[in-house]
Design an enzyme around this catalytic site. Structure first.
Site, PDB file in Angstrom:
ATOM      1  N   GLU A  67     -36.433 -12.967   4.247  1.00 11.44           N
ATOM      2  CA  GLU A  67     -37.319 -14.045   3.776  1.00 11.44           C
ATOM      3  C   GLU A  67     -36.419 -14.991   3.012  1.00 11.44           C
ATOM      4  O   GLU A  67     -36.026 -14.725   1.883  1.00 11.44           O
ATOM      5  CB  GLU A  67     -38.414 -13.484   2.859  1.00 11.44           C
ATOM      6  CG  GLU A  67     -39.372 -12.565   3.550  1.00 11.44           C
ATOM      7  CD  GLU A  67     -40.186 -13.248   4.650  1.00 11.44           C
ATOM      8  OE1 GLU A  67     -40.641 -14.394   4.434  1.00 11.44           O
ATOM      9  OE2 GLU A  67     -40.364 -12.643   5.713  1.00 11.44           O
TER      10      GLU A  67
ATOM     11  N   CYS B 295     -39.861 -20.849  -3.133  1.00 11.50           N
ATOM     12  CA  CYS B 295     -39.398 -20.942  -1.738  1.00 11.50           C
ATOM     13  C   CYS B 295     -40.237 -21.936  -0.964  1.00 11.50           C
ATOM     14  O   CYS B 295     -39.731 -22.643  -0.102  1.00 11.50           O
ATOM     15  CB  CYS B 295     -39.392 -19.573  -1.078  1.00 11.50           C
ATOM     16  SG  CYS B 295     -40.970 -18.716  -1.139  1.00 11.50           S
TER      17      CYS B 295
END
Ligand code: NAD
Length: 477
Positions: free
Chosen positions: A244, A278
């Site tokens: 990720e 993110c």
């Protein structure tokens, strides 16, 4: 000052022969954490010790593992304030946000405790005298390597899902938040049999040693460059990789939306956690019809944010994680200005201690600028003016990343085009941070691979076995 210890083979305080690392409070510059660093030899020893207890934990009934995870969630809840304080002290975010991250982590542990025992395999329709089924089994030894930007929430997801599915875990938290990782590991470990969880401390070298060790899965949440190094290391050992990684999420502002409302969405997306999320808004494509009013309203929002230390309740905008990161953010901003971008607010390095950086809005940006194309991970909103929704979609899609995207539009057909055409894991229409519980997505391109959260993360940490059983000699039992 936090004094961190490692957990290797069920023993707290083990190892640390690679020296010590010191973390500085990004609001003041004062040292706040001292932590021992693991050598690659210690990493290998920790992996071997973990493998020694893997079979027993894998054979523990799923309901017992789930009960242990619930106890772990209780233990984390008991130190929630301490964890939030450590997060703010080490990486700077406002205390209420840090506390929110801890609450999210606790909720995730509980969700996985509930979900894991219900997640079975499938029975198959074989011949009537045979038994055929598919069943998930633990993968074995899992390395979990995590970042600093939301350290408790991110770690709890990976630790919870890997542990409850019967894997033993070696966790390496970020070298920027080792005390947070240590407090979390102490709480989780208190609910588990000795040796099921290990804690290794260090930076890139320790991470690289762990990613290249004889483990079965490496789960990495962090930057794209590191994710690629992790994948290369795991290719040599044959470990499964779950990544990720970074993003450069676009925000499209369509011609028909209220520019003041759109500016509020952009400000939340670009400036929350000082842009260190993110799925932060990293680049804005604003339709020419509304661009001027939108930028003016966004400048107002940015200027109204109260910057300060994360522990001050009045603070909206904490410091960046450290000066090294601030230099990177400011470097991208100054390069864009040299290339024709115009600073409308912010964009200057403040005097004084710490790693503060102001909320920054730039217009006159072009899609090919590094500030627009690369991940900045700071409180910076570069605005590119576009002449059509199609142009906005084309620019949004043209990226080395594929994490998430937001579209602000009153047009249902534009909303439909956006979710169908954008090559990203998550598309949000008219809400920059919206989303239902249990949603999970595959990031695309440089943003990673696999499910990093949601019920599907449980599947990432298991291997499915197909079983066919017949009576001996082909007859009856
Ligand atoms: P990073 O990749 O530099 O560090 C993350 C972890 O990887 C740390 O524990 C670090 O020590 C370790 N590491 C560094 N080099 C390594 C190597 N060669 N081998 C193995 N491990 C290594 O990332 P960061 O700066 O801590 O975090 C910020 C990044 O994380 C941003 O790019 C952000 O977008 C990303 N992020 C992504 C998600 C997501 O869900 N996609 C969530 C949070 C953060």
């Amino acid at each position: 000052m936090y004094t961190v210890a490692q957990l290797i083979g069920g023993v707290w305080g083990a190892g640390g022969e690679a020296g010590d690392l010191v973390v500085h409070d990004p609001a003041t510059g004062a040292p706040v954490t001292g932590a021992p660093v693991a050598t690659s030899d210690e990493v290998d020893k920790a992996v071997a010790a973990a493998r020694g207890v893997a079979a027993e934990w894998a054979a523990t009934p799923p309901a017992e593992r789930a009960a242990a995870l619930h106890r772990a969630a209780d233990a984390v809840a008991a130190v929630a304030d301490e964890l939030a304080e450590a997060t703010t002290t080490e990486m700077g975010k406002p205390l209420a946000h840090a506390r929110g991250g801890v609450e999210a982590g606790i909720a995730t542990l509980r969700q996985y405790a509930e979900l894991a025992p219900t997640r079975g395999g499938r029975t198959l329709h074989g011949t009537p005298d045979a038994l055929d089924f598919m069943t998930p089994q633990p993968r074995g030894v899992v390395a979990v390597i995590t970042p600093w930007n939301d350290p408790v929430a991110v770690s709890c997801g990976l630790l919870g899902a890997a542990l409850v599915t019967g894997n033993v875990v070696l966790h390496k938290p970020s070298e920027r938040t080792p005390a947070t990782g240590w407090l979390l590991a102490r709480a989780v470990d208190s609910a588990l049999p000795a040796g099921v969880l290990s804690l290794l401390i260090g930076g890139a070298e320790t991470g690289a040693a762990l990613a290249g060790a004889e483990v079965d899965v490496v789960a990495h949440v962090g930057s794209t460059a590191t994710g690629r190094a992790v994948a290369a290391a795991a290719a040599r050992s044959g470990a499964k990789v779950l990544l990720e990684n970074g993003g450069s999420d676009p925000l499209i502002v369509d011609a028909d939306v209220d520019p003041v409302w759109a500016a509020g969405q952009a400000a939340t997306g670009a400036f929350a956690n000082a842009g260190q999320i993110c799925v932060a808004v990293e680049r804005v494509y604003a339709h020419r019809d509304v661009a001027e009013d939108f930028v003016a309203a966004l400048v107002e929002r940015a200027a109204a944010l109260h910057g300060g230390p994360g522990r001050d309740p009045a603070t909206d905008l904490g410091p960046l994680v450290d000066r090294r990161h601030r230099d990177q953010v400011h470097g991208q901003v100054t390069a864009a200005v040299a290339d024709g971008a115009r600073i409308r607010v912010g964009g200057t390095l403040p005097e004084g201690p710490g790693a503060f950086y102001p909320a920054t809005v730039l217009d006159n940006c072009r899609h090919d600028m590094a500030l627009v194309r690369e991940e900045t991970f700071g409180p910076v909103a570069p605005v590119v003016v576009v002449d059509s929704f199609s142009e906005a979609l084309r620019c949004a899609a043209d990226s080395p990343y594929g994490l998430a995207a937001t579209v602000l539009t009153g047009s249902m057909s534009h909303a439909q085009r956006a979710w169908r055409e954008l090559p990203v894991g998550t598309v949000k229409v008219n809400a920059v941070f919206g989303g239902a519980p249990a949603g999970a997505a595959h990031p695309r391109r440089g943003s990673g691979q696999g499910f990093g959260y949601g019920p599907e993360l449980l599947d990432e940490f298991t291997a499915t076995k197909a079983v066919h059983i017949e009576a001996p000699g082909g007859g009856h039992w």
